[in-house]
Design an enzyme around this catalytic site. Structure first.
Site, mmCIF file in Angstrom:
data_model
loop_
_atom_site.group_PDB
_atom_site.id
_atom_site.type_symbol
_atom_site.label_atom_id
_atom_site.label_comp_id
_atom_site.label_asym_id
_atom_site.label_seq_id
_atom_site.Cartn_x
_atom_site.Cartn_y
_atom_site.Cartn_z
ATOM 1 N N ASN A 1 13.121 4.184 5.109
ATOM 2 C CA ASN A 1 12.197 3.205 5.671
ATOM 3 C C ASN A 1 11.052 3.950 6.345
ATOM 4 O O ASN A 1 11.216 5.081 6.797
ATOM 5 C CB ASN A 1 12.902 2.314 6.694
ATOM 6 C CG ASN A 1 11.979 1.234 7.251
ATOM 7 O OD1 ASN A 1 11.339 0.506 6.499
ATOM 8 N ND2 ASN A 1 11.887 1.140 8.567
ATOM 9 N N HIS B 1 8.201 3.530 9.447
ATOM 10 C CA HIS B 1 7.913 2.742 10.649
ATOM 11 C C HIS B 1 6.641 3.274 11.301
ATOM 12 O O HIS B 1 6.465 4.497 11.428
ATOM 13 C CB HIS B 1 9.080 2.840 11.633
ATOM 14 C CG HIS B 1 8.885 2.017 12.869
ATOM 15 N ND1 HIS B 1 8.963 0.638 12.864
ATOM 16 C CD2 HIS B 1 8.595 2.376 14.138
ATOM 17 C CE1 HIS B 1 8.738 0.186 14.080
ATOM 18 N NE2 HIS B 1 8.507 1.222 14.873
ATOM 19 N N ASP C 1 15.239 0.199 13.130
ATOM 20 C CA ASP C 1 14.362 1.361 13.291
ATOM 21 C C ASP C 1 15.113 2.566 13.839
ATOM 22 O O ASP C 1 14.617 3.302 14.701
ATOM 23 C CB ASP C 1 13.168 1.017 14.193
ATOM 24 C CG ASP C 1 12.313 -0.088 13.606
ATOM 25 O OD1 ASP C 1 12.196 -0.162 12.373
ATOM 26 O OD2 ASP C 1 11.755 -0.891 14.385
ATOM 27 N N ARG D 1 22.414 -14.779 4.047
ATOM 28 C CA ARG D 1 22.010 -13.384 3.828
ATOM 29 C C ARG D 1 22.938 -12.672 2.858
ATOM 30 O O ARG D 1 22.502 -11.815 2.084
ATOM 31 C CB ARG D 1 21.961 -12.624 5.161
ATOM 32 C CG ARG D 1 20.707 -12.890 5.963
ATOM 33 C CD ARG D 1 20.409 -11.748 6.912
ATOM 34 N NE ARG D 1 21.405 -11.612 7.962
ATOM 35 C CZ ARG D 1 21.451 -10.596 8.832
ATOM 36 N NH1 ARG D 1 20.565 -9.617 8.745
ATOM 37 N NH2 ARG D 1 22.360 -10.544 9.770
ATOM 38 N N SER E 1 0.828 -1.211 0.000
ATOM 39 C CA SER E 1 0.000 0.000 0.000
ATOM 40 C C SER E 1 0.860 1.257 0.000
ATOM 41 O O SER E 1 0.526 2.258 -0.644
ATOM 42 C CB SER E 1 -0.972 -0.003 1.187
ATOM 43 O OG SER E 1 -0.286 0.167 2.414
ATOM 44 N N GLU F 1 0.702 7.438 6.741
ATOM 45 C CA GLU F 1 1.852 6.813 6.084
ATOM 46 C C GLU F 1 1.833 7.116 4.597
ATOM 47 O O GLU F 1 2.869 7.409 3.989
ATOM 48 C CB GLU F 1 1.849 5.299 6.307
ATOM 49 C CG GLU F 1 2.208 4.867 7.710
ATOM 50 C CD GLU F 1 2.291 3.356 7.830
ATOM 51 O OE1 GLU F 1 2.691 2.704 6.848
ATOM 52 O OE2 GLU F 1 1.955 2.817 8.906
ATOM 53 N N ARG G 1 12.640 -8.189 5.850
ATOM 54 C CA ARG G 1 13.931 -8.844 6.054
ATOM 55 C C ARG G 1 14.879 -7.820 6.669
ATOM 56 O O ARG G 1 14.900 -6.651 6.267
ATOM 57 C CB ARG G 1 14.527 -9.351 4.735
ATOM 58 C CG ARG G 1 13.636 -10.283 3.939
ATOM 59 C CD ARG G 1 13.250 -11.541 4.682
ATOM 60 N NE ARG G 1 14.398 -12.345 5.055
ATOM 61 C CZ ARG G 1 14.315 -13.448 5.797
ATOM 62 N NH1 ARG G 1 13.121 -13.845 6.261
ATOM 63 N NH2 ARG G 1 15.379 -14.151 6.088
ATOM 64 N N ILE G 2 15.656 -8.260 7.643
ATOM 65 C CA ILE G 2 16.641 -7.383 8.261
ATOM 66 C C ILE G 2 17.883 -7.380 7.387
ATOM 67 O O ILE G 2 18.420 -8.432 7.034
ATOM 68 C CB ILE G 2 16.971 -7.844 9.685
ATOM 69 C CG1 ILE G 2 15.736 -7.714 10.581
ATOM 70 C CG2 ILE G 2 18.126 -7.019 10.259
ATOM 71 C CD1 ILE G 2 15.936 -8.225 11.990
ATOM 72 N N LEU G 3 18.333 -6.200 7.016
ATOM 73 C CA LEU G 3 19.487 -6.063 6.136
ATOM 74 C C LEU G 3 20.774 -5.948 6.953
ATOM 75 O O LEU G 3 20.786 -5.389 8.056
ATOM 76 C CB LEU G 3 19.317 -4.821 5.257
ATOM 77 C CG LEU G 3 18.121 -4.891 4.294
ATOM 78 C CD1 LEU G 3 17.823 -3.510 3.711
ATOM 79 C CD2 LEU G 3 18.376 -5.901 3.179
#
Length: 218
Positions: free
Chosen positions: A109, A111, A147, A67, A15, A176, A93-95
């Protein structure tokens, strides 16, 4: 105007991707989405990209041994598309720090909280449990810590007495869809400057939900 080339990384319905796509159709947009990358083949965001005529690829994390290999595959797609800015929009996914640093001050990003409050998951439930009077969302530049990073734009919503998690989440999502396009426009147009871990800008970077003023006056 030369528009900056943008990739959006997704995992789900997309979205916020749609909000960015819609904003990109404006004549004054400083950003052009040239690639959508999903780590899930069933993400509805891929359909949104197809409808908008935007190239999209699936880089499934389950098809890579680790990863590093997964991120190398994403990086190859970004470089092939000559991407300049990366937007994370529900990318689950955590980079790694190495990937994040490669896109330092060029990766955004969003949040669903007013950072630094309520980092991590279940932000709306936690906001309700804490009894806060306002809640919201934050678009920030990405740093290796979860974050964390310089704040580009924040949106504030009231927390109403009758709210449950779903109602509050829906209200935050409204903002958002306004905050993310604004943040991308500010960054892509050069209207903001990153000074260490702070963002400097003359342009307004705080958005308020229409109900916020009403609730304050009530």
């Amino acid at each position: 105007m030369v528009r900056r080339r943008v990739a959006v990384l997704i995992s789900g319905s997309g979205s916020n991707l749609q909000a960015l796509i819609d904003a990109g159709t404006r004549s004054d947009s400083a950003a052009e989405i040239v690639l959508v990358v999903s780590n899930r083949a069933d993400a509805f965001g891929l359909v949104r990209a197809e409808r908008a005529g935007i190239p999209a690829v699936v880089v499934d994390h389950r098809h890579h041994p680790d990863r590093a290999a997964f991120e190398a595959a994403i990086m190859a797609e970004l470089h092939a598309a000559e991407v300049e800015i990366v937007c994370l929009a529900g990318f689950m996914r955590i980079l790694t720090p190495g990937f994040v640093e490669a896109w330092r001050d060029r990766m955004l990003n969003i949040h669903p909280s007013l950072l630094p409050a309520f980092r991590g998951l279940h932000t709306h439930a936690r906001a309700l449990a804490a009894g806060v009077l306002v809640h919201g969302c934050t678009v920030h530049l990405v740093r290796p810590e979860l974050d964390d990073g310089p704040i580009l734009v924040q949106g504030i919503v009231p927390v109403l007495p009758e709210d449950d998690e779903a109602r509050l989440a829906a209200r935050v999502l409204e903002l958002e869809h306004r905050c993310y396009p604004l943040a991308l426009q500010l960054l892509a147009s050069g209207a903001v400057r990153v000074a260490g871990e702070r963002v400097e800008a003359a342009a307004p970077r705080l958005l308020r939900h229409p109900l916020l003023k009403q609730s304050m006056e009530g």
